[in-house]
Design a protein around this motif. Sequence first.
Motif, PDB file in Angstrom:
ATOM      1  N   ASP A  29     -33.410  48.871 -27.283  1.00  0.00           N
ATOM      2  CA  ASP A  29     -34.636  48.177 -27.679  1.00  0.00           C
ATOM      3  C   ASP A  29     -35.656  49.207 -28.121  1.00  0.00           C
ATOM      4  O   ASP A  29     -35.835  50.242 -27.451  1.00  0.00           O
ATOM      5  N   TYR A  30     -36.370  48.929 -29.226  1.00  0.00           N
ATOM      6  CA  TYR A  30     -37.324  49.894 -29.752  1.00  0.00           C
ATOM      7  C   TYR A  30     -38.376  49.181 -30.591  1.00  0.00           C
ATOM      8  O   TYR A  30     -38.147  48.077 -31.103  1.00  0.00           O
ATOM      9  N   PRO A  31     -39.563  49.791 -30.765  1.00  0.00           N
ATOM     10  CA  PRO A  31     -40.620  49.178 -31.571  1.00  0.00           C
ATOM     11  C   PRO A  31     -40.368  49.396 -33.061  1.00  0.00           C
ATOM     12  O   PRO A  31     -39.783  50.400 -33.470  1.00  0.00           O
ATOM     13  N   GLU A  32     -40.853  48.459 -33.869  1.00  0.00           N
ATOM     14  CA  GLU A  32     -40.655  48.545 -35.313  1.00  0.00           C
ATOM     15  C   GLU A  32     -41.220  49.832 -35.896  1.00  0.00           C
ATOM     16  O   GLU A  32     -40.641  50.426 -36.818  1.00  0.00           O
ATOM     17  N   GLN A  77     -33.945  52.084 -23.585  1.00  0.00           N
ATOM     18  CA  GLN A  77     -35.234  51.764 -24.203  1.00  0.00           C
ATOM     19  C   GLN A  77     -35.710  52.997 -24.948  1.00  0.00           C
ATOM     20  O   GLN A  77     -35.709  54.104 -24.409  1.00  0.00           O
ATOM     21  N   ASP A  89     -38.862  54.661 -27.386  1.00  0.00           N
ATOM     22  CA  ASP A  89     -40.260  54.489 -27.773  1.00  0.00           C
ATOM     23  C   ASP A  89     -40.745  55.786 -28.393  1.00  0.00           C
ATOM     24  O   ASP A  89     -40.016  56.777 -28.479  1.00  0.00           O
ATOM     25  N   TYR A 118     -40.754  44.202 -31.733  1.00  0.00           N
ATOM     26  CA  TYR A 118     -39.723  45.008 -31.075  1.00  0.00           C
ATOM     27  C   TYR A 118     -38.351  44.549 -31.548  1.00  0.00           C
ATOM     28  O   TYR A 118     -38.098  43.367 -31.738  1.00  0.00           O
ATOM     29  N   THR A 124     -40.802  41.160 -21.904  1.00  0.00           N
ATOM     30  CA  THR A 124     -40.974  40.297 -23.073  1.00  0.00           C
ATOM     31  C   THR A 124     -42.072  39.275 -22.842  1.00  0.00           C
ATOM     32  O   THR A 124     -42.931  39.041 -23.720  1.00  0.00           O
ATOM     33  N   PHE A 150     -44.583  47.882 -22.756  1.00  0.00           N
ATOM     34  CA  PHE A 150     -43.215  48.156 -23.196  1.00  0.00           C
ATOM     35  C   PHE A 150     -42.699  49.449 -22.569  1.00  0.00           C
ATOM     36  O   PHE A 150     -41.575  49.515 -22.080  1.00  0.00           O
TER      37      PHE A 150
END
Length: 329
Positions: free
Chosen positions: A4-7, A111, A113, A134, A166, A257
């Motif tokens: 999972d990662y931010p845009e 995760q 970031d 995300y 979330t 996050f």
Amino acid sequence: MICDYPEYYEKFACIGEACPDTCCSGWEVDIDEESWYYYMTVKGPLGDRLRSCMREEGGDRFFPLTDKGRCPFLNEQNLCDIICSLGPESICQVCTEYPRYFLPIGKDYEQIDMSLSCMEVGRIFFEGTSPVLYKRALVSETGEDPTDGLSHSDQEKLQELIRLRTDRIDTLQDRSLPLTSRLDRIFSPYEDSIRESRVILIDVLDRMEVLTDKWTALLSEIKENSRLLDQNREAFLAENRENLSLWFEKLAVYLTFRYTLDSFYDKEKAAVPRLIRRSLRLIFRLCLYRRLKMGTFDLQDMIDIAHIYSKQVEHSDINLELMKSPVSK
């Protein structure tokens, strides 16, 4: 493996010598094992220079900073002599990864970031006005250790924390409500444990590991001007309300996050909410002082304040634990 990662992770590219606060100064550069042995084989003047700068103390391997607080391979043009001579694949792992941040849990989840201590990350992060998106990716890993899997109970715990993360982010990005109401929803289940006076926050800050002399001076100035800051708080909010609401929403989402999954290891449920609340209060105080000192406050100030906070707090395990820990009232 699920990642999972931010845009905004996909938008980042190092700006090198154009960076206003290069990551090649202020921190010693750790040398990973592969780079250490590679540098031992480099020939010529650069190889001699590499080996003359390499240090090993107490099991740690690193390049110590110069008297000017810079990596010994950061030249006058703020470029890396190692990259210039040997290519980008030749630098240490820590230099390759920064400002990326990785939190693996077991062998099936990670995760990812990026740190706001990098001002280019901050520019990308704060310039956007849309809610943070995300993403999830499936990454094929080779050579995994089959004994590194999570137990069934730990898998359930991880999934519950991902759902909690979330839900918190969705709440924080619900712009139909004032930001204060959104934050209250996040903090209210822990209110009895995280409610505290500014005196306690100052006590936490006083006990922090100091990473730069600038932090000591800044904290002293904020304490000395505390009453004046209080007097100017409402005026600061009135003239910057819309921007502050957007920027602090994004900060709250970033912190949520990045740290919610720490609860996989933290014993106290209130530790992460306490860290987030204290961080937001500290950052707001830094913003208020910047406005008082400079007479104005804009996007570049917000980027810089977030970078100051991140360098002082997020790059020290000691300071992160202090921001999580309860303090006797």
